[in-house]
Write an enzyme that holds these catalytic residues in place. Structure first.
Site, short mmCIF file in Angstrom:
data_model
loop_
_atom_site.label_atom_id
_atom_site.label_comp_id
_atom_site.label_asym_id
_atom_site.label_seq_id
_atom_site.Cartn_x
_atom_site.Cartn_y
_atom_site.Cartn_z
N CYS A 1 0.83 -1.21 0.00
CA CYS A 1 0.00 0.00 0.00
C CYS A 1 0.87 1.26 0.00
O CYS A 1 1.47 1.59 -1.00
CB CYS A 1 -0.97 -0.04 1.18
SG CYS A 1 -2.34 1.13 1.01
N HIS B 1 -3.46 -5.66 1.45
CA HIS B 1 -2.68 -5.83 2.68
C HIS B 1 -2.58 -7.29 3.13
O HIS B 1 -3.40 -7.73 3.94
CB HIS B 1 -3.33 -5.02 3.80
CG HIS B 1 -3.17 -3.55 3.65
ND1 HIS B 1 -2.19 -2.84 4.30
CD2 HIS B 1 -3.86 -2.66 2.90
CE1 HIS B 1 -2.29 -1.55 3.96
NE2 HIS B 1 -3.30 -1.42 3.13
N GLU C 1 -0.66 -8.53 5.28
CA GLU C 1 -0.39 -8.62 6.73
C GLU C 1 -1.67 -8.62 7.56
O GLU C 1 -1.64 -8.95 8.74
CB GLU C 1 0.56 -7.50 7.17
CG GLU C 1 -0.07 -6.13 7.40
CD GLU C 1 -0.36 -5.36 6.11
OE1 GLU C 1 -0.32 -5.96 5.03
OE2 GLU C 1 -0.65 -4.15 6.20
#
Lengths: 87, 234
Positions: free
Chosen positions: B87, B204, B206
């Site tokens: 991002c 994302h 994560e």
């Protein structure tokens, strides 16, 4: 003291949704006949001392490496007269 | 000894702790790096996390690109160190010219936050080896400036060289995570550099590493196991 103005615009071929949103609002406000709007950024740099060729070249470098991303944006650099305060 | 993976915290980073956590869950050692550090503490790889570094005031990622830590990251990335930009990290990588093209505001002008369906186009990079090419995964997406743009020549080059790593899956219902969420050209969600050590993507991974949170899927974990495997086997 002098002022140098750096104008930054998205390259013409790149979609500018902000400009389009502004353009779409115009007829509602009674402004007809404006077929396109593109929105950019203007930086006003107050420079100490004279804006000679060396100073201008440095500012050009600053604009090219930082103020604009030349992958997606074009820029122009121009010197503007600043009226002295109190005159 | 396990791999040490650095995560840079810039002023305005938001996902640095989640990224460290994902690295730990994958079995590697997360190392916190600070934007003012020139020293990378001998890490084996670096992740630039999501957020709004320096407020994104000039352009997303433009100011961070000149932070002291990035001088070293750019130098190391060029000599082969694996770097992942998620991002805001992806935006920083394009601003640093480690990845081609640029990132602009979403075409609909709104912030977007949803589970996004992606297709893995290239499972040969340092960060995607634990996926299979053609695999479809769900990864959370949240951004304001997620529109990937590049000129036609660059886009053709990326396609020809297999450097489009992820694409948004289009063709289903928008609410199901289908569709191009931001107007990215050719539905590009992530790309790599020429040799595949530098990868950037908007969604994302994560945030998709534990079954208890989010959609319950762990489709993001292979990013971190891929790099671990690469570093340990290297």
């Amino acid at each position: 003291m002098a002022r140098v103005v750096v104008d930054v615009m998205l390259k013409p071929e790149i979609l500018d949704p902000q400009g389009q949103a502004v353009q779409r609002a115009l007829p509602r406000l009674g402004f007809e006949g404006i077929s396109d709007v593109r929105q950019g950024k203007r930086f006003e740099l107050e420079v100490d001392g004279p804006v000679d060729d060396t100073a201008l070249a440095r500012i050009h470098e600053l604009a090219e490496s930082f103020l604009a991303n030349t992958v997606i944006e074009d820029f122009t650099v121009k010197v503007e007269e600043v009226a002295e305060a109190g005159k | 000894m396990t791999a040490r993976i650095g995560v840079v915290t810039f002023p305005g980073s938001l996902d640095d702790r989640d990224t460290q956590r994902a690295i730990k869950l994958a079995g590697a050692e997360p190392v916190a790096l600070w934007h003012k550090d020139k020293d990378l503490k001998q890490v084996d790889a670096v992740v630039l996390p999501g957020g709004f570094s320096y407020g994104d005031y000039l352009r997303a990622g433009a100011i961070s690109r000149f932070s002291p830590v990035m001088a070293t990251v750019i130098e190391q990335a060029k000599s082969g160190m694996p770097v992942l930009g998620i991002c805001n990290g992806f935006q920083i990588l394009t601003e640093a010219h480690l990845l081609p093209g640029g990132m602009l505001g979403n075409d609909h002008l709104h912030f977007i936050c949803r589970d996004q369906k992606l297709k893995v186009e290239n499972a040969d990079t340092a960060w995607t080896a634990d996926y299979e090419s053609g695999q479809e995964i769900h990864i959370p997406l949240k951004n304001m400036d997620g529109r990937y743009v590049a000129d036609e020549r660059t886009l053709d080059m990326l396609e020809a060289e297999g450097r489009v790593v992820f694409r948004y899956v289009v063709g289903g219902a928008f609410a199901d995570g289908f569709g191009n969420p931001n107007g990215s050209l050719r539905d590009i969600a992530g790309i790599s550099n020429e040799v595949g050590n530098v990868v950037g993507l908007m969604p994302h991974p994560e945030h998709a590493v534990e079954p208890l949170v989010g959609s319950g899927r762990t489709d993001g974990l292979p990013f971190f196991t891929s790099i671990l495997k690469k570093l340990v086997n290297a």
